[in-house]
Scaffold this motif. Sequence first.
Motif, PDB file in Angstrom:
ATOM      1  N   THR A 278       0.817  -1.214   0.000  1.00  0.00           N
ATOM      2  CA  THR A 278       0.000   0.000   0.000  1.00  0.00           C
ATOM      3  C   THR A 278       0.852   1.267   0.000  1.00  0.00           C
ATOM      4  O   THR A 278       0.360   2.352   0.316  1.00  0.00           O
ATOM      5  CB  THR A 278      -0.952   0.012   1.207  1.00  0.00           C
ATOM      6  OG1 THR A 278      -0.185  -0.171   2.411  1.00  0.00           O
ATOM      7  CG2 THR A 278      -1.995  -1.098   1.105  1.00  0.00           C
ATOM      8  N   LYS A 279       2.126   1.127  -0.337  1.00  0.00           N
ATOM      9  CA  LYS A 279       2.998   2.304  -0.363  1.00  0.00           C
ATOM     10  C   LYS A 279       2.487   3.333  -1.368  1.00  0.00           C
ATOM     11  O   LYS A 279       1.951   2.982  -2.410  1.00  0.00           O
ATOM     12  CB  LYS A 279       4.435   1.893  -0.710  1.00  0.00           C
ATOM     13  CG  LYS A 279       5.138   1.101   0.391  1.00  0.00           C
ATOM     14  CD  LYS A 279       6.619   0.928   0.115  1.00  0.00           C
ATOM     15  CE  LYS A 279       6.899  -0.004  -1.042  1.00  0.00           C
ATOM     16  NZ  LYS A 279       6.584  -1.398  -0.719  1.00  0.00           N
ATOM     17  N   GLU A 280       2.670   4.609  -1.034  1.00  0.00           N
ATOM     18  CA  GLU A 280       2.254   5.740  -1.861  1.00  0.00           C
ATOM     19  C   GLU A 280       0.743   5.732  -2.122  1.00  0.00           C
ATOM     20  O   GLU A 280       0.259   6.290  -3.107  1.00  0.00           O
ATOM     21  CB  GLU A 280       3.009   5.747  -3.193  1.00  0.00           C
ATOM     22  CG  GLU A 280       4.520   5.819  -3.032  1.00  0.00           C
ATOM     23  CD  GLU A 280       5.248   5.682  -4.341  1.00  0.00           C
ATOM     24  OE1 GLU A 280       5.939   6.626  -4.745  1.00  0.00           O
ATOM     25  OE2 GLU A 280       5.140   4.590  -4.955  1.00  0.00           O
ATOM     26  N   ASP A 281       0.001   5.079  -1.208  1.00  0.00           N
ATOM     27  CA  ASP A 281      -1.458   4.982  -1.321  1.00  0.00           C
ATOM     28  C   ASP A 281      -1.900   4.287  -2.604  1.00  0.00           C
ATOM     29  O   ASP A 281      -2.987   4.564  -3.134  1.00  0.00           O
ATOM     30  CB  ASP A 281      -2.105   6.368  -1.230  1.00  0.00           C
ATOM     31  CG  ASP A 281      -1.924   6.996   0.143  1.00  0.00           C
ATOM     32  OD1 ASP A 281      -1.955   6.251   1.141  1.00  0.00           O
ATOM     33  OD2 ASP A 281      -1.718   8.223   0.210  1.00  0.00           O
ATOM     34  N   ILE A 282      -1.063   3.394  -3.106  1.00  0.00           N
ATOM     35  CA  ILE A 282      -1.427   2.556  -4.254  1.00  0.00           C
ATOM     36  C   ILE A 282      -1.538   1.116  -3.765  1.00  0.00           C
ATOM     37  O   ILE A 282      -0.583   0.573  -3.216  1.00  0.00           O
ATOM     38  CB  ILE A 282      -0.361   2.639  -5.364  1.00  0.00           C
ATOM     39  CG1 ILE A 282      -0.214   4.062  -5.892  1.00  0.00           C
ATOM     40  CG2 ILE A 282      -0.713   1.688  -6.505  1.00  0.00           C
ATOM     41  CD1 ILE A 282       0.922   4.227  -6.892  1.00  0.00           C
ATOM     42  N   ASN A 333       8.095  -0.389 -11.682  1.00  0.00           N
ATOM     43  CA  ASN A 333       8.221   1.021 -11.296  1.00  0.00           C
ATOM     44  C   ASN A 333       7.679   1.954 -12.371  1.00  0.00           C
ATOM     45  O   ASN A 333       7.099   3.000 -12.060  1.00  0.00           O
ATOM     46  CB  ASN A 333       9.679   1.353 -10.986  1.00  0.00           C
ATOM     47  CG  ASN A 333      10.148   0.762  -9.670  1.00  0.00           C
ATOM     48  OD1 ASN A 333       9.343   0.518  -8.767  1.00  0.00           O
ATOM     49  ND2 ASN A 333      11.441   0.527  -9.542  1.00  0.00           N
ATOM     50  N   ARG A 336       3.929   1.839 -11.837  1.00  0.00           N
ATOM     51  CA  ARG A 336       3.560   2.546 -10.612  1.00  0.00           C
ATOM     52  C   ARG A 336       3.648   4.059 -10.818  1.00  0.00           C
ATOM     53  O   ARG A 336       2.772   4.814 -10.368  1.00  0.00           O
ATOM     54  CB  ARG A 336       4.453   2.111  -9.454  1.00  0.00           C
ATOM     55  CG  ARG A 336       4.164   0.708  -8.922  1.00  0.00           C
ATOM     56  CD  ARG A 336       5.036   0.396  -7.711  1.00  0.00           C
ATOM     57  NE  ARG A 336       4.772   1.332  -6.635  1.00  0.00           N
ATOM     58  CZ  ARG A 336       3.833   1.148  -5.680  1.00  0.00           C
ATOM     59  NH1 ARG A 336       3.083   0.075  -5.707  1.00  0.00           N
ATOM     60  NH2 ARG A 336       3.671   2.052  -4.735  1.00  0.00           N
ATOM     61  N   ASN A 337       4.675   4.512 -11.495  1.00  0.00           N
ATOM     62  CA  ASN A 337       4.824   5.949 -11.734  1.00  0.00           C
ATOM     63  C   ASN A 337       3.714   6.486 -12.651  1.00  0.00           C
ATOM     64  O   ASN A 337       3.233   7.606 -12.445  1.00  0.00           O
ATOM     65  CB  ASN A 337       6.195   6.252 -12.347  1.00  0.00           C
ATOM     66  CG  ASN A 337       7.321   6.115 -11.334  1.00  0.00           C
ATOM     67  OD1 ASN A 337       7.115   6.278 -10.132  1.00  0.00           O
ATOM     68  ND2 ASN A 337       8.514   5.808 -11.819  1.00  0.00           N
ATOM     69  N   LEU A 340       0.721   6.834 -10.470  1.00  0.00           N
ATOM     70  CA  LEU A 340       0.879   8.012  -9.610  1.00  0.00           C
ATOM     71  C   LEU A 340       0.620   9.302 -10.383  1.00  0.00           C
ATOM     72  O   LEU A 340      -0.026  10.239  -9.878  1.00  0.00           O
ATOM     73  CB  LEU A 340       2.300   8.048  -9.034  1.00  0.00           C
ATOM     74  CG  LEU A 340       2.575   7.247  -7.775  1.00  0.00           C
ATOM     75  CD1 LEU A 340       4.069   7.199  -7.487  1.00  0.00           C
ATOM     76  CD2 LEU A 340       1.813   7.826  -6.583  1.00  0.00           C
ATOM     77  N   ASN A 341       1.104   9.362 -11.597  1.00  0.00           N
ATOM     78  CA  ASN A 341       0.984  10.585 -12.394  1.00  0.00           C
ATOM     79  C   ASN A 341      -0.428  10.871 -12.856  1.00  0.00           C
ATOM     80  O   ASN A 341      -0.807  12.031 -13.074  1.00  0.00           O
ATOM     81  CB  ASN A 341       1.920  10.511 -13.608  1.00  0.00           C
ATOM     82  CG  ASN A 341       3.385  10.594 -13.218  1.00  0.00           C
ATOM     83  OD1 ASN A 341       3.731  11.116 -12.174  1.00  0.00           O
ATOM     84  ND2 ASN A 341       4.241  10.035 -14.058  1.00  0.00           N
TER      85      ASN A 341
END
Length: 343
Positions: A278-282, A333, A336-337, A340-341
């Motif tokens: 659940t890191k970075e609310d993902i 990664n 995930r990025n 996030l974006n």
Amino acid sequence: MKYLVFLLLFLTTTLVTFGQQNSIEKQIDSLILTTTTKPFNGVILISQKGQTNYFKTFGYSDIAKKVPLQPNDQFVVGSISKQFTAVLVLREFDKGNVDLFAPIRNYLPELTQSWADTVTVHHLLTHTHGITQLDKPTSFPVGTQYSYSQIGYDLLAKIIESTSGKSFATLSKNLFEECGMKNTFHPDVKKYTNLVKGYTENENGIIEFETETFQNYVAAGSFLSTAEDLTIWNEKFYSGKLLKSRTLKMVKTKQNGAVRNHPIFGVTEYGYGITIDTKEDILQLGQTGFAPGFVSMNFYFPKTKTSVIVLENVAYETDNLKKTFYFHTAILNIIRNEILNYR
């Protein structure tokens, strides 16, 4: 055999796009094509909401014969196998045939060690049992520590054979057929025809054909699958089509004490058969897998319904798993990025 055998060319390319070439495609292509010393040899599939955003193969299924990889080639998926086993166990739980918190001696009375009276199915699912060998005491008091285990999942396979009256190979075959996974098999079900050869880099940097591919317990690490079948699995599994809703919730719940110092990701928390990040609310669910000659990854992001699947049949630098999983983690990664974006 030198690395030049892996000339960085698209030997086989299968790409489904929807519009212009997107950011993910450019980033992954750049990653693969600019790495020259130890090139990626495998399959990459990224899908979202049932649509394939990236699907390419690089390299060979048979290096000596230079046979190009194909999209439906089968790989040994290592610990990704554990989620198949967990679902089979939990389906027996849903039927009322298995109690997750009953001693496993209830199902396997032939066990001789006293730990059979305290170890439960829950302990086996969460690697908190401490069993190292069937004829030896546990390595720590049951339920007090975490120790990633292969033998625990083999015991789970034996338990559901006992409760169902069917072999583990048959149970898994029925599950995969129900899901429509036509290219996923227990290795004892001799119907697979596209299994690629696995290779391991030796201490001298030479890529050698791997002869110990199936040394893992099947329930823990030796199922065969394809990238496309794993996308089917993710859709069926995480959408609740295989388990009751309350049971699926347990799968996706961080279990008390099930925390590992992962050799690739550091502190990692587990549910039943999968990791839960659940890191970075993902929310990221899934697992990496390693079997001799095979390096795999299957992660799923429920919010965006994104699958990230990377299957490789060359294992580099196996004394340093961060390097072995270099491409897998780099691709993860990237995704995930992107999430996030654009969230």
